[in-house]
Design a protein around this motif. Structure first.
Motif, short mmCIF file in Angstrom:
data_model
loop_
_atom_site.label_atom_id
_atom_site.label_comp_id
_atom_site.label_asym_id
_atom_site.label_seq_id
_atom_site.Cartn_x
_atom_site.Cartn_y
_atom_site.Cartn_z
N THR A 198 47.95 -35.88 40.34
CA THR A 198 49.18 -36.15 41.08
C THR A 198 49.20 -37.63 41.43
O THR A 198 48.24 -38.15 42.00
CB THR A 198 49.26 -35.31 42.37
OG1 THR A 198 49.20 -33.92 42.02
CG2 THR A 198 50.55 -35.60 43.12
N VAL A 199 50.28 -38.29 41.09
CA VAL A 199 50.36 -39.74 41.22
C VAL A 199 51.51 -40.11 42.15
O VAL A 199 52.62 -39.60 42.00
CB VAL A 199 50.58 -40.40 39.83
CG1 VAL A 199 50.84 -41.89 39.98
CG2 VAL A 199 49.37 -40.15 38.94
N GLN A 200 51.22 -40.99 43.09
CA GLN A 200 52.27 -41.61 43.88
C GLN A 200 52.48 -43.01 43.31
O GLN A 200 51.52 -43.76 43.13
CB GLN A 200 51.87 -41.70 45.36
CG GLN A 200 51.42 -40.38 45.98
CD GLN A 200 52.50 -39.31 45.92
OE1 GLN A 200 53.69 -39.61 45.99
NE2 GLN A 200 52.08 -38.06 45.79
N ALA A 201 53.73 -43.33 43.01
CA ALA A 201 54.03 -44.62 42.39
C ALA A 201 55.33 -45.17 42.93
O ALA A 201 56.19 -44.43 43.42
CB ALA A 201 54.10 -44.47 40.87
N GLU A 202 55.46 -46.48 42.84
CA GLU A 202 56.72 -47.15 43.15
C GLU A 202 57.40 -47.52 41.84
O GLU A 202 56.84 -48.27 41.05
CB GLU A 202 56.47 -48.41 43.98
CG GLU A 202 55.94 -48.16 45.38
CD GLU A 202 57.01 -47.63 46.31
OE1 GLU A 202 58.22 -47.88 46.05
OE2 GLU A 202 56.66 -46.96 47.30
N LEU A 203 58.58 -46.95 41.59
CA LEU A 203 59.41 -47.40 40.47
C LEU A 203 60.14 -48.65 40.93
O LEU A 203 60.87 -48.62 41.93
CB LEU A 203 60.40 -46.31 40.07
CG LEU A 203 61.53 -46.75 39.12
CD1 LEU A 203 60.97 -47.29 37.81
CD2 LEU A 203 62.50 -45.60 38.87
N ARG A 204 59.95 -49.73 40.22
CA ARG A 204 60.59 -50.99 40.57
C ARG A 204 61.45 -51.44 39.40
O ARG A 204 60.94 -51.61 38.28
CB ARG A 204 59.52 -52.05 40.88
CG ARG A 204 58.64 -51.68 42.06
CD ARG A 204 57.48 -52.66 42.23
NE ARG A 204 56.65 -52.29 43.39
CZ ARG A 204 55.53 -52.91 43.72
NH1 ARG A 204 55.10 -53.93 42.98
NH2 ARG A 204 54.83 -52.50 44.76
N TYR A 205 62.73 -51.60 39.65
CA TYR A 205 63.63 -52.03 38.58
C TYR A 205 64.57 -53.10 39.11
O TYR A 205 64.87 -53.18 40.29
CB TYR A 205 64.41 -50.85 38.01
CG TYR A 205 65.43 -50.24 38.95
CD1 TYR A 205 66.74 -50.68 38.96
CD2 TYR A 205 65.06 -49.23 39.84
CE1 TYR A 205 67.68 -50.14 39.83
CE2 TYR A 205 65.98 -48.68 40.72
CZ TYR A 205 67.29 -49.15 40.71
OH TYR A 205 68.21 -48.61 41.57
N ARG A 206 65.05 -53.92 38.20
CA ARG A 206 65.92 -55.03 38.57
C ARG A 206 67.10 -55.08 37.62
O ARG A 206 66.95 -54.87 36.41
CB ARG A 206 65.13 -56.35 38.49
CG ARG A 206 65.90 -57.59 38.92
CD ARG A 206 64.98 -58.80 38.95
NE ARG A 206 64.28 -58.97 37.67
CZ ARG A 206 64.80 -59.56 36.60
NH1 ARG A 206 66.04 -60.04 36.64
NH2 ARG A 206 64.11 -59.68 35.50
N ILE A 207 68.29 -55.31 38.17
CA ILE A 207 69.51 -55.47 37.38
C ILE A 207 69.60 -56.92 36.93
O ILE A 207 69.63 -57.83 37.76
CB ILE A 207 70.76 -55.07 38.18
CG1 ILE A 207 70.65 -53.62 38.66
CG2 ILE A 207 72.02 -55.25 37.33
CD1 ILE A 207 70.55 -52.60 37.57
#
Length: 416
Positions: free
Chosen positions: A110-119
């Motif tokens: 089980t993984v906790q992650a931050e999805l980081r995206y930029r426009i």
């Protein structure tokens, strides 16, 4: 309160909450009473799996995107294919996963992650949203079997349907909805946002992005889903701005989220006011901090929105005018609690109207530039306590008590 704009502005969790009830069952099935921390080799392999997934998004490679999913996860694969296709029109500048925690139980993790995206061309910093992912190891490689919002997270726009992008001179509108009517609605929002940006730029001196990103879901319920909150709290709210309120100077990646139902019911004038108000929050974000009271941030946004219009004070502040004429002139400036979502609509209206008049008073008696200097000075204070007092002394040469007394007289003068 129909047509009233409001900012989320980091004052509450803007991206919702999700629990992981399946984790306990997963551990029992694996015969474990408690998860163990994954060794570095497993963490590294899981990180490489998510790196391949992120690269596939940026390369627009659907096969590679699906290749990191477990073949047995049929529902996830079908959902992932739809989401990948829904992203096709979104101009992404970056997409990465940052692991924050990995817990392994045998061949599962089980993984906790931050999805980081930029426009691309719009965001000066990535948007970050937490994800909880489930993975399984097969043949020495890790495959994703589950992907859902993490704690404090919420679904994203592309998970609600195909996203259409409309580019304006100063705006990017990302909306869900098919057909010419939906396209016309998005183009109209882009045009209104393009008019709002120069109006805000004229009122707010100093650097800011001078462009905005707007999200337009297809319903009130979908809007609330993006914000991770009950729909009832946003009924009648035409738009909100999401963003992180932190230390002044931070690079924001704000989103103006439009409620298609309430916004659609507004006149052209009302839409102009709403989007100018919300664009003001985008412009002032780097100068806004936890020290900034809601009456100042919301009142300033309304002051910019109504600046230069031909509306009378009674037309802008009808609820407060009715209260004043009943002999109920407020004794203090609105508190942060007075701006809470889902409360009494008339009280909320009076709070906005009183906040607007406070900024109108400062602009009248000290000048527009002193008003913006006051805003910046409050936000630059290291803490909430004493922020307004120090800024009032340094910028306006007055005290909060004197300012409040003058405001009460100004309210009566303009509305009695």
């Amino acid at each position: 309160m129909a047509g009233r704009a409001r900012t989320a502005a980091g004052r509450h969790g803007a991206w919702g909450r999700t629990a992981v009830p399946w984790l306990a069952a997963l551990l029992l099935a694996a015969g474990c009473t408690a998860p163990e921390k994954a060794p570095d080799t497993a963490t590294g392999a899981i990180g490489r799996t998510l790196e391949r997934r992120a690269a596939a998004v940026m390369d627009r490679d659907e096969d590679a995107y699906l290749a990191v999913l477990a073949p047995s996860a049929r529902t996830l694969r079908a959902t992932a294919r739809e989401e990948f296709e829904n992203l096709a029109d979104v101009p992404l500048g970056s997409w990465t996963y940052h692991l924050t925690d990995v817990e392994r139980a045998g061949d599962r993790a089980t993984v906790q992650a931050e999805l980081r995206y930029r426009i691309a061309g719009y965001d000066t910093a990535p948007v970050s949203t937490p994800r909880t992912l489930a993975l399984e190891e097969r043949g020495g490689r890790w495959y994703v079997t589950g992907d859902r919002p993490g704690a404090g997270g919420a679904p994203q726009l592309w998970q609600q349907g195909e996203v259409r992008a409309v580019r304006g001179a100063h705006s990017l509108v990302l909306g869900v909805g098919a057909g010419e009517a939906a396209g016309a609605r998005l183009r109209g929002i882009a045009a209104a946002a393009d008019r709002a940006v120069p109006a805000v730029d004229d009122a707010w001196p100093g650097p800011w992005a001078r462009r905005v990103v707007l999200l337009v879901p297809d319903s009130l319920e979908s809007m609330a889903g993006l914000l991770g909150a009950p729909a009832a709290g946003y009924r009648g709210i035409a738009a909100v701005t999401t963003g992180e309120v932190g230390s002044p100077g931070a690079a924001p990646a704000d989103r103006i989220v439009v409620n298609p139902e309430a916004y659609g019911a507004l006149s052209t004038y009302g839409r102009r006011i709403v989007l100018t108000h919300e664009t003001t929050h985008v412009a002032t974000r780097a100068a806004t901090s936890a020290a900034t009271p809601a009456w100042l941030s919301e009142g300033f946004a309304d002051w910019v929105a109504y600046r230069g219009t031909d509306r009378t004070a009674g037309e802008i502040a009808p609820e407060l005018q009715r209260a004043v004429r009943r002999g109920e002139t407020p004794g203090r400036l609105p508190s942060d609690e007075d701006f809470a979502f889902g409360g009494d609509a008339d009280r909320l209206a009076r709070s906005y109207e009183g906040a607007w008049l406070a900024c109108e008073l400062i602009a009248r008696d000290w000048g527009d530039r002193r008003l913006t200097d006051f805003y910046r000075a409050v936000g630059a204070h290291p803490g909430r306590e004493g922020a307004v007092e120090k800024a009032a002394h340094d910028v306006l040469s007055t005290t909060p008590e004197n300012l409040t007394a003058r405001w009460r007289g100004f309210v009566r003068q303009r509305l009695a």
